[in-house]
Write an enzyme that holds these catalytic residues in place. Structure first.
Site, PDB file in Angstrom:
ATOM      1  N   ASN A   1      -3.271   6.268  -1.572  1.00  0.00           N
ATOM      2  CA  ASN A   1      -3.088   6.347  -0.117  1.00  0.00           C
ATOM      3  C   ASN A   1      -2.475   7.665   0.334  1.00  0.00           C
ATOM      4  OD1 ASN A   1      -4.340   4.031   0.797  1.00  0.00           O
ATOM      5  ND2 ASN A   1      -2.585   2.762   0.277  1.00  0.00           N
TER       6      ASN A   1
ATOM      7  N   SER B   1       0.825  -1.208   0.000  1.00  0.00           N
ATOM      8  CA  SER B   1       0.000   0.000   0.000  1.00  0.00           C
ATOM      9  C   SER B   1       0.848   1.241   0.000  1.00  0.00           C
ATOM     10  CB  SER B   1      -0.857   0.044   1.268  1.00  0.00           C
ATOM     11  OG  SER B   1      -1.649  -1.087   1.372  1.00  0.00           O
TER      12      SER B   1
ATOM     13  N   GLU C   1      -3.329   0.380  -8.984  1.00  0.00           N
ATOM     14  CA  GLU C   1      -2.236   1.338  -9.189  1.00  0.00           C
ATOM     15  C   GLU C   1      -1.016   0.554  -9.644  1.00  0.00           C
ATOM     16  OE1 GLU C   1      -2.233   5.047  -6.123  1.00  0.00           O
ATOM     17  OE2 GLU C   1      -2.098   3.090  -5.199  1.00  0.00           O
TER      18      GLU C   1
HETATM   19  N1  3HC Z   1     -16.190  -9.711  -1.788  1.00  0.00           N
HETATM   20  C1  3HC Z   1     -16.916  -9.883  -2.908  1.00  0.00           C
HETATM   21  N2  3HC Z   1     -17.964  -9.096  -3.230  1.00  0.00           N
HETATM   22  C2  3HC Z   1     -18.306  -8.136  -2.361  1.00  0.00           C
HETATM   23  C3  3HC Z   1     -17.593  -7.900  -1.176  1.00  0.00           C
HETATM   24  C4  3HC Z   1     -16.499  -8.748  -0.904  1.00  0.00           C
HETATM   25  N3  3HC Z   1     -15.746  -8.608   0.201  1.00  0.00           N
HETATM   26  N4  3HC Z   1     -18.154  -6.858  -0.520  1.00  0.00           N
HETATM   27  C5  3HC Z   1     -19.174  -6.448  -1.281  1.00  0.00           C
HETATM   28  N5  3HC Z   1     -19.275  -7.207  -2.400  1.00  0.00           N
HETATM   29  C6  3HC Z   1     -20.218  -7.046  -3.501  1.00  0.00           C
HETATM   30  C7  3HC Z   1     -21.583  -7.555  -3.108  1.00  0.00           C
HETATM   31  O1  3HC Z   1     -21.751  -8.929  -3.456  1.00  0.00           O
HETATM   32  C8  3HC Z   1     -22.474  -6.668  -3.941  1.00  0.00           C
HETATM   33  O2  3HC Z   1     -22.542  -7.180  -5.268  1.00  0.00           O
HETATM   34  P1  3HC Z   1     -23.962  -7.205  -6.047  1.00  0.00           P
HETATM   35  O3  3HC Z   1     -24.392  -5.763  -6.105  1.00  0.00           O
HETATM   36  O4  3HC Z   1     -23.617  -7.767  -7.374  1.00  0.00           O
HETATM   37  O5  3HC Z   1     -24.830  -8.075  -5.212  1.00  0.00           O
HETATM   38  C9  3HC Z   1     -21.730  -5.333  -4.015  1.00  0.00           C
HETATM   39  O6  3HC Z   1     -20.366  -5.643  -3.748  1.00  0.00           O
HETATM   40  C10 3HC Z   1     -22.248  -4.325  -3.009  1.00  0.00           C
HETATM   41  O7  3HC Z   1     -22.145  -4.919  -1.714  1.00  0.00           O
HETATM   42  P2  3HC Z   1     -23.216  -4.730  -0.550  1.00  0.00           P
HETATM   43  O8  3HC Z   1     -24.580  -4.419  -1.121  1.00  0.00           O
HETATM   44  O9  3HC Z   1     -23.078  -5.866   0.406  1.00  0.00           O
HETATM   45  O10 3HC Z   1     -22.687  -3.502   0.295  1.00  0.00           O
HETATM   46  P3  3HC Z   1     -22.448  -2.030  -0.127  1.00  0.00           P
HETATM   47  O11 3HC Z   1     -23.305  -1.556  -1.249  1.00  0.00           O
HETATM   48  O12 3HC Z   1     -22.491  -1.329   1.182  1.00  0.00           O
HETATM   49  O13 3HC Z   1     -20.942  -2.019  -0.660  1.00  0.00           O
HETATM   50  C11 3HC Z   1     -18.610  -1.845  -0.408  1.00  0.00           C
HETATM   51  C12 3HC Z   1     -19.878  -2.500   0.126  1.00  0.00           C
HETATM   52  C13 3HC Z   1     -18.321  -2.354  -1.818  1.00  0.00           C
HETATM   53  C14 3HC Z   1     -17.492  -2.282   0.544  1.00  0.00           C
HETATM   54  C15 3HC Z   1     -18.801  -0.290  -0.418  1.00  0.00           C
HETATM   55  O14 3HC Z   1     -19.184   0.141   0.854  1.00  0.00           O
HETATM   56  C16 3HC Z   1     -17.568   0.453  -0.831  1.00  0.00           C
HETATM   57  O15 3HC Z   1     -17.274   0.597  -2.012  1.00  0.00           O
HETATM   58  N6  3HC Z   1     -16.822   0.987   0.171  1.00  0.00           N
HETATM   59  C17 3HC Z   1     -15.581   1.727  -0.067  1.00  0.00           C
HETATM   60  C18 3HC Z   1     -14.459   0.758  -0.274  1.00  0.00           C
HETATM   61  C19 3HC Z   1     -13.153   1.469  -0.468  1.00  0.00           C
HETATM   62  O16 3HC Z   1     -13.016   2.681  -0.433  1.00  0.00           O
HETATM   63  N7  3HC Z   1     -12.107   0.647  -0.669  1.00  0.00           N
HETATM   64  C20 3HC Z   1     -10.765   1.143  -0.828  1.00  0.00           C
HETATM   65  C21 3HC Z   1     -10.037   0.936   0.455  1.00  0.00           C
HETATM   66  S1  3HC Z   1      -8.412   1.573   0.386  1.00  0.00           S
HETATM   67  C22 3HC Z   1      -7.496   0.271  -0.109  1.00  0.00           C
HETATM   68  O17 3HC Z   1      -7.955  -0.826  -0.302  1.00  0.00           O
HETATM   69  C23 3HC Z   1      -6.063   0.568  -0.314  1.00  0.00           C
HETATM   70  C24 3HC Z   1      -5.198  -0.060   0.737  1.00  0.00           C
HETATM   71  O18 3HC Z   1      -3.871   0.059   0.305  1.00  0.00           O
HETATM   72  C25 3HC Z   1      -5.335   0.570   2.094  1.00  0.00           C
END
Ligand code: 3HC
Length: 284
Positions: A191, A119, A152
């Site tokens: 990040n 990250s 990235e």
């Molecule tokens: N694995 C597989 N699929 C998943 C999942 C997982 N862990 N979590 C959610 N999904 C899928 C669900 O199956 C659903 O698919 P569908 O619409 O086809 O049924 C879809 O994603 C939406 O999920 P939910 O309805 O359960 O929940 P939300 O609509 O609340 O979405 C979320 C959950 C996708 C986590 C959303 O809240 C989101 O996009 N959050 C922000 C995530 C973010 O910013 N990530 C970046 C983090 S920073 C990073 O990773 C960098 C690192 O270096 C720190």
């Protein structure tokens, strides 16, 4: 075109990378330090693929085929014939450096790409732990890997443009991800922007200025973010958030990257977010 992928470290990110790659037809070897960690990875991947079946993104037969393409191993030499290795162990520089030294020793193909999902740790440091820094690149995925479209691509001063091109084609053409290009400084693009934002939210909460719920609701309902900064920190993991902040602070020495005391205390207490069922929120 990559057909054989090695994934070293199968926590949240490594499992996600193995899952999306096997769903796209690649043969994947997942390496973890213990059998127990491998079982956790297998369960995590199975659960996530099942979610895809339930939402109609793939059939039961496709799920079975994807799972059959993943081998789970504890011996690092199982990745010897990989064309691409993605390292996804904890965000700890000494651990990653030692691992890159060992990956360099076991991978036999001189044209193999050695990638890190780090990250924040500069790719140059990882490259210099090997005898082939020209083959080392950052391929940084986002959590949850099956959902987030971004990757990235990070090149060091010594990364061969052919390595970068092949890594880009893997992420874009084979996995269907959207690639952005970053130079090699701590935190890369996302990040370097996201972590100061999350740290500001933690400072705001720590000062008693507002509740966690109101801070998060402010960004969800006021700015259309899918989740607020404290819920996002819980999703990323507070240990990873802390590690990325430390890496940014060590590179730039800017106060905005300094981890607030509350984040340090929560990490020391093992309150790491979703993965330990408690962070800024409680999870069942
Ligand atoms: N694995 C597989 N699929 C998943 C999942 C997982 N862990 N979590 C959610 N999904 C899928 C669900 O199956 C659903 O698919 P569908 O619409 O086809 O049924 C879809 O994603 C939406 O999920 P939910 O309805 O359960 O929940 P939300 O609509 O609340 O979405 C979320 C959950 C996708 C986590 C959303 O809240 C989101 O996009 N959050 C922000 C995530 C973010 O910013 N990530 C970046 C983090 S920073 C990073 O990773 C960098 C690192 O270096 C720190």
């Amino acid at each position: 075109m990559i057909t054989r992928l090695g994934v070293v470290g199968a926590g949240l990110m490594g499992s996600g990378i193995a899952e999306v790659s096997s769903r796209k037809g690649l043969s994947v070897v997942v390496v973890e330090a213990s059998q127990a960690a491998l079982e956790r990875a297998r369960n995590r991947i199975t659960k996530s693929i099942d979610r895809g079946v339930r939402s109609g993104k793939l059939t039961a037969a496709e799920r079975d085929a994807a799972l059959a393409r993943i081998a789970f191993e504890t011996d690092l030499s199982a990745i010897a014939d990989s064309e691409l290795v993605v390292e996804a162990v904890i965000e700890e520089e000494s651990t990653k450096l030692e691992l890159f030294r060992r990956i360099d020793e076991v991978v036999t193909d001189p044209n193999a790409i050695l990638a890190s999902n780090t990250s924040s740790i500069p790719i140059m440091k990882l490259g210099m732990a090997t005898k082939r820094p020209e083959s080392v690149v950052g391929i940084h995925f986002f959590n949850p890997v099956p959902v987030m479209p971004l990757v990235e691509l990070v090149t060091s001063l010594l990364t061969d443009p052919n390595t970068a091109g092949a890594a880009n084609r893997f992420a874009t053409d084979q996995l269907g991800k959207h690639v952005i290009l970053s130079k090699d400084r701590a935190g890369f693009i996302v990040n370097a922007l996201l972590i100061p934002y999350i740290l500001s939210a933690i400072r705001m909460f720590e000062s008693g200025f507002a509740t966690a719920e109101d801070i998060d609701t402010g960004m969800v309902d006021g700015c259309a973010h899918p989740m607020g900064p404290l819920a996002l920190a819980d999703l990323i993991g507070l240990d990873t958030t802390m590690a990325v902040a430390e890496s940014l602070y060590s590179e730039f020495k800017e106060p905005l990257y300094a981890p607030p005391p509350l984040l340090s205390r929560m990490c020391e207490a093992g309150l790491l977010g979703r993965k330990t069922s408690r962070g800024f929120y409680q999870y069942d």
